[in-house]
Design a protein around this motif. Structure first.
Motif, short mmCIF file in Angstrom:
data_model
loop_
_atom_site.label_atom_id
_atom_site.label_comp_id
_atom_site.label_asym_id
_atom_site.label_seq_id
_atom_site.Cartn_x
_atom_site.Cartn_y
_atom_site.Cartn_z
N PHE A 56 0.86 -1.20 0.00
CA PHE A 56 0.00 0.00 0.00
C PHE A 56 0.88 1.24 0.00
O PHE A 56 1.78 1.36 0.83
CB PHE A 56 -0.85 -0.02 1.26
CG PHE A 56 -2.07 0.87 1.22
CD1 PHE A 56 -3.34 0.31 1.15
CD2 PHE A 56 -1.96 2.25 1.26
CE1 PHE A 56 -4.48 1.12 1.12
CE2 PHE A 56 -3.09 3.06 1.22
CZ PHE A 56 -4.35 2.49 1.16
N VAL A 57 0.63 2.16 -0.92
CA VAL A 57 1.36 3.43 -0.94
C VAL A 57 0.39 4.56 -0.62
O VAL A 57 -0.54 4.82 -1.37
CB VAL A 57 2.03 3.68 -2.31
CG1 VAL A 57 2.79 5.01 -2.30
CG2 VAL A 57 2.97 2.53 -2.65
N PHE A 58 0.60 5.20 0.53
CA PHE A 58 -0.32 6.26 0.97
C PHE A 58 -0.16 7.52 0.13
O PHE A 58 0.89 7.75 -0.48
CB PHE A 58 -0.03 6.62 2.44
CG PHE A 58 -0.68 5.69 3.41
CD1 PHE A 58 -0.30 4.37 3.51
CD2 PHE A 58 -1.69 6.15 4.25
CE1 PHE A 58 -0.89 3.51 4.42
CE2 PHE A 58 -2.29 5.29 5.16
CZ PHE A 58 -1.89 3.97 5.25
N GLN A 59 -1.21 8.35 0.15
CA GLN A 59 -1.15 9.62 -0.57
C GLN A 59 -0.04 10.50 -0.02
O GLN A 59 0.77 11.04 -0.75
CB GLN A 59 -2.51 10.33 -0.41
CG GLN A 59 -2.49 11.75 -0.95
CD GLN A 59 -3.86 12.38 -0.95
OE1 GLN A 59 -4.83 11.80 -0.48
NE2 GLN A 59 -3.96 13.56 -1.51
N ASN A 60 -0.01 10.63 1.32
CA ASN A 60 0.98 11.49 1.94
C ASN A 60 2.05 10.64 2.61
O ASN A 60 1.78 9.95 3.58
CB ASN A 60 0.28 12.38 2.98
CG ASN A 60 1.22 13.38 3.58
OD1 ASN A 60 2.44 13.31 3.39
ND2 ASN A 60 0.67 14.32 4.32
N PRO A 61 3.29 10.67 2.08
CA PRO A 61 4.33 9.80 2.62
C PRO A 61 4.54 9.99 4.12
O PRO A 61 4.94 9.07 4.82
CB PRO A 61 5.58 10.20 1.84
CG PRO A 61 5.19 11.22 0.86
CD PRO A 61 3.75 11.52 0.98
N ASP A 62 4.27 11.21 4.62
CA ASP A 62 4.47 11.45 6.04
C ASP A 62 3.53 10.60 6.90
O ASP A 62 3.79 10.37 8.07
CB ASP A 62 4.26 12.93 6.37
CG ASP A 62 5.42 13.76 5.87
OD1 ASP A 62 6.54 13.24 5.86
OD2 ASP A 62 5.19 14.90 5.46
N ASP A 63 2.43 10.17 6.31
CA ASP A 63 1.51 9.30 7.04
C ASP A 63 2.02 7.87 7.08
O ASP A 63 1.62 7.08 7.92
CB ASP A 63 0.13 9.30 6.39
CG ASP A 63 -0.54 10.65 6.51
OD1 ASP A 63 -0.22 11.37 7.46
OD2 ASP A 63 -1.38 10.97 5.65
N GLN A 64 2.88 7.55 6.12
CA GLN A 64 3.27 6.16 5.98
C GLN A 64 4.58 5.83 6.69
O GLN A 64 4.78 4.71 7.13
CB GLN A 64 3.41 5.81 4.48
CG GLN A 64 3.77 4.37 4.24
CD GLN A 64 3.41 3.92 2.85
OE1 GLN A 64 2.96 4.70 2.02
NE2 GLN A 64 3.59 2.65 2.58
N LEU A 65 5.46 6.83 6.80
CA LEU A 65 6.79 6.56 7.33
C LEU A 65 6.85 7.00 8.78
O LEU A 65 6.60 8.15 9.10
CB LEU A 65 7.83 7.31 6.48
CG LEU A 65 7.72 7.00 4.98
CD1 LEU A 65 8.63 7.91 4.19
CD2 LEU A 65 8.03 5.55 4.69
N PHE A 66 7.19 6.06 9.67
CA PHE A 66 7.15 6.41 11.09
C PHE A 66 8.40 5.95 11.83
O PHE A 66 8.48 6.08 13.03
CB PHE A 66 5.91 5.82 11.75
CG PHE A 66 5.71 4.37 11.49
CD1 PHE A 66 6.41 3.43 12.22
CD2 PHE A 66 4.87 3.94 10.48
CE1 PHE A 66 6.27 2.09 11.95
CE2 PHE A 66 4.71 2.59 10.21
CZ PHE A 66 5.42 1.66 10.94
N MET A 67 9.38 5.38 11.12
CA MET A 67 10.57 4.93 11.82
C MET A 67 11.70 5.95 11.64
O MET A 67 11.67 6.75 10.71
CB MET A 67 11.00 3.56 11.28
CG MET A 67 9.99 2.45 11.53
SD MET A 67 9.68 2.13 13.27
CE MET A 67 10.80 0.77 13.55
N PRO A 68 12.71 5.91 12.53
CA PRO A 68 13.76 6.93 12.47
C PRO A 68 14.57 6.95 11.17
O PRO A 68 14.98 8.00 10.74
CB PRO A 68 14.66 6.58 13.66
CG PRO A 68 13.80 5.83 14.59
CD PRO A 68 12.81 5.09 13.74
N THR A 69 14.81 5.79 10.56
CA THR A 69 15.57 5.82 9.30
C THR A 69 14.80 5.10 8.19
O THR A 69 13.90 4.30 8.45
CB THR A 69 16.94 5.11 9.42
OG1 THR A 69 16.70 3.72 9.63
CG2 THR A 69 17.76 5.67 10.56
N VAL A 70 15.21 5.39 6.96
CA VAL A 70 14.58 4.77 5.79
C VAL A 70 14.72 3.25 5.87
O VAL A 70 13.77 2.51 5.63
CB VAL A 70 15.24 5.32 4.51
CG1 VAL A 70 14.88 4.48 3.30
CG2 VAL A 70 14.84 6.77 4.29
#
Lengths: 235, 204, 203, 235
Positions: A82-96
């Motif tokens: 799943f790829v969210f519209q807003n990446p900030d909603d999807q990424l929650f860990m300290p590093t990529v």
């Protein structure tokens, strides 16, 4: 069985009691690139979250013939990226790296295997330098690619993109479309968008949602009909 | 995602909604103090209880909603009942009186807040000399609560889509950390927007 | 943990409200002296953040869940007076909108939840200002809050002190531990992603 | 004096030391609709915030001949209305009315005057019913209109729109463009966007930013040059 996704009479009410999905039904064949069109607030994101079993809906959804329920969510979700519209909603860990490895770790894949898969995915997307950065410091387009990496890392059969091109500049948009097109032959793809242009460009079949109802289902050629577009706030 | 408002029944119309919120608040506080002072008598409670019921009926706030929300008093009732069971220090009337007082007060509080729109509530609080800074914080919570809960919810969904297990404390904790970073960034943008409309450090 | 109306007697309500109001008045005076206008929106959105953080549930054993309180974390990030004012606003709103806690008992709840974590918790953290101390002080201030709840109910003549203390502490061991662990993780995450957020002036 | 905005050799560094604006210079004539084009991350928003004196830049900016400095920023800003990309950053009060009255109140305008101005602005935008609503109850497009109202309420000579059409569906986008066009004859307008189409539609003059540098300044006709667009990530 050629149906990848089957949605039968799905209803969903927001917590404030307004109806978000009002008896939605459609099916997506395996290998198809399927578009869900509709103006802002028509229920597109809600529908996608129901398909992954994240929201509790009424009705029936089947993924490759198996009914979505709390019991089999393990195998079903593993098969969906799943790829969210807003990446900030999807990424929650300290590093990529930690963000991309979140999924594989949950499914008990070994660390050295995970490392190899992530190298591979990042290479394909051309973002291997980001690995140890925090996604917070990346540009919008770069974050979007990281999101695609988190979706691809478990090699799912189904990929879902929620408004993939929103807020992207033309060049990044084209780049993203290239990525989606390159995946078209290998995956079943579900895309939500309010841009008829995008649907015309890559979708094999579409539905048009308006106020939680399917108002059209079929080939994308309807998107040349100005009257239809205006009526459904798509032009 | 559309969340229901905390004060969702404040948007319906009833005689109770029309009463001045300051008056409602003062009445509420007086009843609270009164219940504390008066001795335990069945008659008084029947009287106050029926008044509460009448207000409930007039307010058109659904009974089931009120009943659900009153459940928060139960843990405290339980602790007091425990004392009552194990020790001879307190009499059973203390338990009954406390339970009835608490029940009446919470019902009235639900009615007070569900029949007053939040912006009006803020106005009455400012009338009652609540400091400006507190009022500003209250209105910011009211405005940004839904936006932040949306951000938090989407991060949780994004994690759930990538797992079949219950989320670990470590994962949710990291999300709250990220949420604070977003909070800071948001506050910076809000600050710019305030500056651009003449903000100079004091909200007038 | 939030005491509803009807459980405290008049004298306990009055005393706790007077203490809380004075603490709040003092904090606001301190904050008003600060000249950085950015603090107002920062505290505003942070208050919403605490409100949201308190709603997110953490799974603990046996299928139950606990919630964060957030007093120590917000004081460590913004300072004790900002933290106390934010926590008090959150408690006021919880009382009037969600009926978590009452209006007459507001002073007591501010003492139990906000004053313990923002003042006592922050002081403990300042002794050795590291993330681990923030975790320890979260644990201590949560337990301290539980003790205060039992003390207030005891002074109101509602419970036996011994039974109250035992049941309250037992009921809070899990949430205090979660509070400590989560406070630590939040600070660690911020340090990794945006360490300069730890440099916000502490007022 | 016909120059509304003059930007001379402006530099800006982000706190993490990366260069956001790298010696930007241009001027906007009074009454012009001026476009700032550039891909995501090219420094458009930063530039707009510098013009309003919100970010501390190096170089010189003049508004109607007056140099932007910390001393006169308060009076200069009164003449600028700013519409943010994300309405949730701009609307922070419990009701729409209070949000729109925030600006006038800060400048000490009397309550009854404020009331009359707000009625007027809301009427012009056709959103008088929103007055006592909380912006949380509004859709994205509706919030955007409220933001325009907060910018118009002090009747400034300069209006600034940051990515005005981002995230809007086609119908809402058209509506918003209509509003901007209706203001064109009365105000000096500055628009940042990554969509050449929008610039072509309404801008009299444009600059193109890329990595913090002005790579083009002049008429929008350059936006028909495919090679130029591709090079600057605008196509």
């Amino acid at each position: 069985m050629t149906e990848a996704i089957e949605v039968k009479n799905v209803w969903y009410k927001y917590p404030n009691d307004t109806l978000a999905l009002d008896g939605v039904s459609f099916f997506v064949n395996k290998g198809e690139t399927f578009g869900i069109l509709g103006p802002n607030g028509s229920g597109k994101t809600t529908l996608l979250l129901c398909i992954c079993g994240v929201l509790k809906f009424q009705g029936e959804i089947r993924i490759f013939g198996k009914k979505v329920s709390q019991k089999n969510i393990y195998e079903l979700r593993r098969n969906i990226g799943f790829v969210f519209q807003n990446p900030d909603d999807q990424l929650f860990m300290p590093t990529v790296y930690e963000d991309i490895s979140f999924g594989p770790r949950q499914y008990g894949i070994k660390e050295n295997e995970i490392k190899a898969i992530i190298e591979d995915v990042l290479n394909k997307l051309g973002i291997e330098d980001f690995k140890n950065k925090s996604s917070h410091h990346l540009s919008f387009g770069e974050k979007k690619k990281v999101c695609i990496a988190t979706a691809l890392v478990l090699n799912p059969d189904i990929l879902i993109f929620d408004e993939p091109t929103s807020e992207l500049d033309p060049a990044s948009r084209r780049e993203l479309m290239q990525i989606i097109i390159s995946l078209k032959s290998k995956k079943t793809i579900l895309i939500s968008t309010h841009e008829p242009k995008i649907a015309k460009e890559i979708c094999d079949k579409i539905i048009v949602l308006n106020k939680g109802k399917v108002v059209y289902e079929g080939l994308p050629h309807i998107l040349n009909d100005q009257e239809f577009l205006t009526k459904n706030r798509l032009a | 995602m559309k969340h229901s408002f905390f004060d969702k029944y404040s948007y319906i119309n009833s005689p109770v909604h029309k009463i001045n919120p300051v008056l409602k608040l003062i009445l509420f506080l007086s009843i609270g103090i009164l219940l504390n002072i008066i001795p335990f008598q069945i008659v008084t409670y029947i009287l106050i209880g029926s008044v509460t019921l009448v207000i409930t009926y007039l307010s058109k706030v659904p009974l089931i909603f009120i009943l659900k929300r009153t459940l928060v008093i139960l843990p405290f009732v339980f602790v007091i009942a425990l004392t009552n069971f194990f020790s001879k220090l307190s009499e059973s009337t203390v338990l009954y009186k406390t339970f009835l007082n608490a029940y009446i007060m919470i019902t009235l509080l639900i009615l007070l807040t569900q029949t007053t729109k939040f912006p009006e509530m803020l106005k009455s609080l400012s009338y009652l000399r609540v400091p400006k800074l507190i009022l500003v914080l209250l209105s910011f919570i009211y405005r940004y609560f839904f936006i932040l809960i949306d951000e938090a919810e989407k991060m949780i969904y994004s994690a759930k889509i990538r797992t079949y297990k219950r989320l670990k404390i470590r994962t949710i904790g990291a999300m709250i950390g990220v949420l604070f970073i977003k909070t800071y960034d948001r506050s910076e943008r809000v600050y710019w927007s305030m500056l651009l409309r003449g903000f100079d450090g004091k909200i007038k | 943990m939030h005491i509803p109306d009807g459980f405290l007697d008049l004298k306990t309500s009055v005393v706790s409200n007077l203490i809380s109001i004075s603490l709040l008045a003092y904090s606001i005076k301190k904050l008003n002296k600060d000249t950085d206008p950015q603090r107002i929106p920062l505290m505003g959105v942070s208050a919403a953040f605490v409100f949201v953080a308190q709603i997110i549930s953490f799974p603990v054993f046996g299928g139950t869940s606990v919630h964060l309180s957030g007093g120590v974390i917000i004081s460590v990030l913004l300072g004790p007076f900002s933290g106390f004012t934010i926590m008090s606003s959150v408690l006021i709103l919880q009382a009037i909108l969600l009926q978590h806690g009452g209006v007459l008992s507001l002073g007591a709840n501010i003492l139990n939840i906000a004053a313990t974590s923002c003042f006592i918790g922050y002081m403990i953290y300042r002794i050795y200002p590291r993330n681990i101390s923030a975790a320890v002080s979260s644990w201590i201030s949560t337990i301290l809050g539980a003790l205060l709840v039992s003390a207030e109910l005891y002074f109101s003549g509602k419970i036996d002190l011994k039974i109250g203390l035992i049941s309250m502490i037992l009921a809070h061991i899990v949430s205090a531990t979660t509070e400590a662990v989560v406070t630590y993780i939040i600070l660690l995450t911020i340090d990794k992603i945006k360490p300069n957020l730890r440099n916000i002036p502490k007022i």
